[in-house]
Design a protein around this motif. Structure first.
Motif, PDB file in Angstrom:
ATOM      1  N   LEU A 117      37.416  35.174  37.464  1.00 24.49           N
ATOM      2  CA  LEU A 117      38.549  35.136  36.549  1.00 24.49           C
ATOM      3  C   LEU A 117      39.720  34.416  37.221  1.00 24.49           C
ATOM      4  CD1 LEU A 117      38.614  38.762  35.075  1.00 24.49           C
ATOM      5  CD2 LEU A 117      38.021  36.658  33.829  1.00 24.49           C
ATOM      6  N   PRO A 118      40.619  33.835  36.431  1.00 26.97           N
ATOM      7  CA  PRO A 118      41.840  33.266  36.997  1.00 26.97           C
ATOM      8  C   PRO A 118      42.728  34.366  37.577  1.00 26.97           C
ATOM      9  CG  PRO A 118      41.427  32.444  34.765  1.00 26.97           C
ATOM     10  CD  PRO A 118      40.504  33.606  34.976  1.00 26.97           C
ATOM     11  N   TYR A 119      43.647  33.963  38.435  1.00 29.33           N
ATOM     12  CA  TYR A 119      44.636  34.896  38.986  1.00 29.33           C
ATOM     13  C   TYR A 119      45.852  34.105  39.445  1.00 29.33           C
ATOM     14  CZ  TYR A 119      42.636  33.373  43.467  1.00 29.33           C
ATOM     15  OH  TYR A 119      42.190  32.603  44.521  1.00 29.33           O
ATOM     16  N   TRP A 120      46.955  34.825  39.640  1.00 27.35           N
ATOM     17  CA  TRP A 120      48.214  34.183  40.043  1.00 27.35           C
ATOM     18  C   TRP A 120      48.299  34.078  41.559  1.00 27.35           C
ATOM     19  CZ3 TRP A 120      50.425  31.847  36.185  1.00 27.35           C
ATOM     20  CH2 TRP A 120      50.296  32.377  34.903  1.00 27.35           C
ATOM     21  N   ALA A 121      48.724  32.915  42.032  1.00 25.60           N
ATOM     22  CA  ALA A 121      48.924  32.721  43.469  1.00 25.60           C
ATOM     23  C   ALA A 121      50.035  33.643  43.953  1.00 25.60           C
ATOM     24  CB  ALA A 121      49.282  31.263  43.757  1.00 25.60           C
ATOM     25  N   SER A 122      49.815  34.263  45.090  1.00 24.93           N
ATOM     26  CA  SER A 122      50.806  35.227  45.583  1.00 24.93           C
ATOM     27  C   SER A 122      51.152  35.014  47.052  1.00 24.93           C
ATOM     28  CB  SER A 122      50.270  36.656  45.401  1.00 24.93           C
ATOM     29  OG  SER A 122      49.048  36.825  46.115  1.00 24.93           O
ATOM     30  N   GLU A 123      50.564  33.990  47.677  1.00 25.17           N
ATOM     31  CA  GLU A 123      50.760  33.858  49.123  1.00 25.17           C
ATOM     32  C   GLU A 123      52.010  33.081  49.506  1.00 25.17           C
ATOM     33  OE1 GLU A 123      47.362  30.792  48.371  1.00 25.17           O
ATOM     34  OE2 GLU A 123      48.418  32.331  47.233  1.00 25.17           O
ATOM     35  N   GLY A 177      41.234  41.399  45.366  1.00 16.71           N
ATOM     36  CA  GLY A 177      41.250  40.808  44.040  1.00 16.71           C
ATOM     37  C   GLY A 177      41.580  41.828  42.972  1.00 16.71           C
ATOM     38  N   TYR A 178      40.853  41.792  41.863  1.00 17.02           N
ATOM     39  CA  TYR A 178      41.101  42.730  40.774  1.00 17.02           C
ATOM     40  C   TYR A 178      40.477  44.095  41.032  1.00 17.02           C
ATOM     41  CZ  TYR A 178      42.847  38.855  37.919  1.00 17.02           C
ATOM     42  OH  TYR A 178      43.583  37.802  37.425  1.00 17.02           O
ATOM     43  N   LYS A 199      37.525  47.165  41.473  1.00 16.48           N
ATOM     44  CA  LYS A 199      36.341  47.623  40.729  1.00 16.48           C
ATOM     45  C   LYS A 199      36.524  47.615  39.226  1.00 16.48           C
ATOM     46  CE  LYS A 199      37.401  52.607  41.102  1.00 16.48           C
ATOM     47  NZ  LYS A 199      37.517  52.847  39.648  1.00 16.48           N
ATOM     48  N   ASP A 200      37.755  47.721  38.740  1.00 12.12           N
ATOM     49  CA  ASP A 200      37.986  47.789  37.294  1.00 12.12           C
ATOM     50  C   ASP A 200      38.306  46.431  36.676  1.00 12.12           C
ATOM     51  OD1 ASP A 200      37.593  50.558  37.216  1.00 12.12           O
ATOM     52  OD2 ASP A 200      39.653  50.906  37.873  1.00 12.12           O
ATOM     53  N   SER A 201      38.588  45.423  37.505  1.00 11.74           N
ATOM     54  CA  SER A 201      38.891  44.073  37.044  1.00 11.74           C
ATOM     55  C   SER A 201      39.968  44.101  35.961  1.00 11.74           C
ATOM     56  CB  SER A 201      37.619  43.382  36.536  1.00 11.74           C
ATOM     57  OG  SER A 201      37.852  42.000  36.329  1.00 11.74           O
ATOM     58  N   VAL A 202      40.082  43.044  35.179  1.00 15.39           N
ATOM     59  CA  VAL A 202      40.962  43.008  34.015  1.00 15.39           C
ATOM     60  C   VAL A 202      40.150  42.439  32.861  1.00 15.39           C
ATOM     61  CG1 VAL A 202      43.071  42.687  35.349  1.00 15.39           C
ATOM     62  CG2 VAL A 202      41.831  40.687  34.511  1.00 15.39           C
TER      63      VAL A 202
END
Length: 308
Positions: free
Chosen positions: A200-206, A18-19, A21-24
């Motif tokens: 948090l939201p995120y973009w699909a990448s699969e 995912g994002y 340890k620092d996330s966004v």
């Protein structure tokens, strides 16, 4: 270690990082520490029933925990428990959030909405945010791909007809390994919420596609469904305290790293008098905080497309 094993590890299809340890930083509006988003699942009338052409009655998410399926017959008690949501519970929940002037998103099952025209008209007239919740409220895990594809199309058609506009979000709930691929293939959706894997939201990448597709994760823990499951909530106080602890943790973290909090509700569950007061207490509690963004899922999607 064998090179093939190492290669298979690097080709693992799941994203476990995912994002990191620092996330966004999501940069929520008005410098909010938490984006709080309430979902009302409306499923009554779309569940398993021989009246709907199914082989057996519904077994999931009712006051009868561990209910058995009645093969080839109607389960009158189960039907009645679902009907409570459409007849009484949904209005009790809608009135509560209107009183507090807090927006919610409706996860709308196509056939359920079609079977309650008064509710459909009310949601349309008041411009409620809604997300498609499938054509039926059934488990799609082993449904044939071609059938699930058609159900997605049918859901969009029905919701557009009864709610006056096309759904721009998708959430099956009991989804299949094909669901996200089919949703992206159908097109027209800003996001889906068939995930529980982040704050948090995120973009699909699969998928190898040019289509931009957003994932806005949902929740099964801050969710009234646990009133209807083993080792779940058995009183309103338990539900309230769980929601409060979740919010407090996110608000504290939000000073440096804001997140999103989703809360799931069901008309036939939270809509009962013995549970609605827990939600009232929670709304009274969180509205005392300044740095909170009360939003719809569509607003979260718009914010992410604009800023990320």
């Amino acid at each position: 270690m064998d090179k093939k094993i190492i290669q298979s590890l690097s080709n693992y299809p799941r994203n476990m990082t995912g994002y990191g340890k620092d996330s966004v930083h999501p940069n929520w509006p008005n410098k909010a520490r938490v984006a709080v988003q309430f979902v009302l699942n409306y499923e009554e009338g779309g569940e398993n029933s021989v009246l709907h052409g199914d082989n057996a009655s519904e077994t999931f998410l009712s006051e009868i925990i561990g209910a058995k399926a009645y093969e080839g017959a109607r389960h009158m008690s189960m039907e009645s428990l679902y009907e409570y949501g459409s007849r009484a519970g949904v209005w009790r929940i809608l009135r509560l959030f209107e009183e507090f002037d807090i927006p919610i998103t409706i996860f709308a099952v196509g056939l359920a909405i079609a079977r309650n025209r008064e509710l459909a008209d009310y949601l349309a007239e008041n411009d409620y945010d809604f997300c498609a919740h499938g054509f039926r409220w059934i488990d799609y895990q082993f449904v044939e791909e071609k059938v699930e594809r058609q159900h997605i199309k049918d859901c969009v058609t029905i919701l557009k007809e009864f709610l006056g506009k096309r759904p721009e979000g998708w959430y099956t709930g009991r989804n299949s390994p094909n669901t996200r691929k089919l949703v992206i293939e159908e097109g027209g959706f800003l996001y889906d919420s068939d995930a529980y894997d982040d704050d948090l939201p995120y973009w699909a990448s699969e998928f190898d596609t040019d289509k931009k597709h957003l994932i806005i994760p949902y929740t099964l823990d801050a969710n009234d469904m646990r009133f209807a499951s083993p080792q779940g909530f058995n009183s309103g106080d338990q539900f309230f305290n769980y929601l409060k602890d979740s919010f407090d943790a996110l608000y504290l973290e939000g000073e440096a790293s804001p997140k999103m909090m989703s809360v799931g509700m069901h008309a036939r569950i939270l809509g009962r008098p013995g549970r609605i007061m827990a939600m009232r207490k929670f709304l009274e509690y969180i509205t005392k905080f300044d740095q909170v963004w009360f939003c719809t899922r569509r607003e979260i999607a718009d914010h992410w497309y604009k800023n990320f």
